[in-house]
Design an enzyme around this catalytic site. Structure first.
Site, PDB file in Angstrom:
ATOM      1  N   HIS A 107       0.820  -1.206   0.000  1.00  7.75           N
ATOM      2  CA  HIS A 107       0.000   0.000   0.000  1.00  7.75           C
ATOM      3  C   HIS A 107       0.851   1.253   0.000  1.00  7.75           C
ATOM      4  O   HIS A 107       2.045   1.239   0.279  1.00  7.75           O
ATOM      5  CB  HIS A 107      -0.978  -0.006   1.185  1.00  7.75           C
ATOM      6  CG  HIS A 107      -0.403   0.488   2.465  1.00  7.75           C
ATOM      7  ND1 HIS A 107      -0.392   1.813   2.818  1.00  7.75           N
ATOM      8  CD2 HIS A 107       0.187  -0.166   3.487  1.00  7.75           C
ATOM      9  CE1 HIS A 107       0.184   1.951   4.008  1.00  7.75           C
ATOM     10  NE2 HIS A 107       0.543   0.769   4.426  1.00  7.75           N
ATOM     11  N   CYS A 108       0.196   2.359  -0.343  1.00  6.94           N
ATOM     12  CA  CYS A 108       0.809   3.682  -0.321  1.00  6.94           C
ATOM     13  C   CYS A 108      -0.266   4.662   0.140  1.00  6.94           C
ATOM     14  O   CYS A 108      -1.171   4.284   0.876  1.00  6.94           O
ATOM     15  CB  CYS A 108       1.382   4.050  -1.691  1.00  6.94           C
ATOM     16  SG  CYS A 108       0.132   4.168  -2.983  1.00  6.94           S
ATOM     17  N   ARG A 109      -0.193   5.886  -0.309  1.00  7.97           N
ATOM     18  CA  ARG A 109      -1.180   6.889   0.099  1.00  7.97           C
ATOM     19  C   ARG A 109      -2.523   6.657  -0.594  1.00  7.97           C
ATOM     20  O   ARG A 109      -3.563   6.678   0.041  1.00  7.97           O
ATOM     21  CB  ARG A 109      -0.646   8.294  -0.222  1.00  7.97           C
ATOM     22  CG  ARG A 109      -1.599   9.411   0.135  1.00  7.97           C
ATOM     23  CD  ARG A 109      -0.948  10.784  -0.097  1.00  7.97           C
ATOM     24  NE  ARG A 109      -1.869  11.848   0.256  1.00  7.97           N
ATOM     25  CZ  ARG A 109      -2.649  12.484  -0.611  1.00  7.97           C
ATOM     26  NH1 ARG A 109      -2.639  12.141  -1.887  1.00  7.97           N
ATOM     27  NH2 ARG A 109      -3.444  13.445  -0.202  1.00  7.97           N
ATOM     28  N   GLY A 151      -2.864   4.324  -3.627  1.00  4.46           N
ATOM     29  CA  GLY A 151      -2.916   3.093  -4.410  1.00  4.46           C
ATOM     30  C   GLY A 151      -2.133   3.148  -5.706  1.00  4.46           C
ATOM     31  O   GLY A 151      -1.959   2.126  -6.365  1.00  4.46           O
ATOM     32  N   ILE A 160      -3.816   4.326   2.084  1.00  3.37           N
ATOM     33  CA  ILE A 160      -4.039   4.749   3.458  1.00  3.37           C
ATOM     34  C   ILE A 160      -5.168   5.798   3.535  1.00  3.37           C
ATOM     35  O   ILE A 160      -5.834   5.923   4.555  1.00  3.37           O
ATOM     36  CB  ILE A 160      -2.728   5.229   4.108  1.00  3.37           C
ATOM     37  CG1 ILE A 160      -2.806   5.104   5.629  1.00  3.37           C
ATOM     38  CG2 ILE A 160      -2.353   6.627   3.655  1.00  3.37           C
ATOM     39  CD1 ILE A 160      -1.468   5.151   6.337  1.00  3.37           C
TER      40      ILE A 160
END
Length: 105
Positions: free
Chosen positions: A61-63, A65, A91
């Site tokens: 995951h990241c901020r 996607g 997130i």
């Protein structure tokens, strides 16, 4: 590319399922807020690929996607990994669904 929703991720966490969570945001982003995953910034994902599990599901995951999708594509195409899932919405989706007080930028 396989994707997983934040609801599915929360279910896995609540059920104590065996999986690895990797956060590909930069370290300063990870320090602001995180989901207790392993922090491997996208720029180093191939260099640090030996830290990525091959024997269980790996959720990246990241901020939002986008970077995690790029990480999944790199790892699948260059290393042939097949156990990877992109966290849809990142997130930001987690914050919206479960933790409105989580600091994000």
């Amino acid at each position: 590319m396989k994707e997983i929703t934040v609801e599915e991720l929360k279910e896995k966490i609540d059920n104590n399922e065996d999986f690895q969570l990797i956060d590909v945001r930069e370290t300063f982003e990870y320090e602001t807020s995180n989901l207790d995953g392993l922090n491997i910034p996208l720029g180093g994902i191939l260099i640090e690929a030996d830290q990525i599990a091959t024997d269980k599901p790996v959720i990246i995951h990241c901020r939002s996607g986008k970077r995690s999708a790029a990480a999944v594509m790199q790892l699948e195409q260059q290393l042939g990994l097949t156990n990877l899932y992109n966290l849809k919405g990142g997130i930001l989706a987690w914050q919206e669904a479960f933790d409105p007080n989580m600091p994000v930028y």
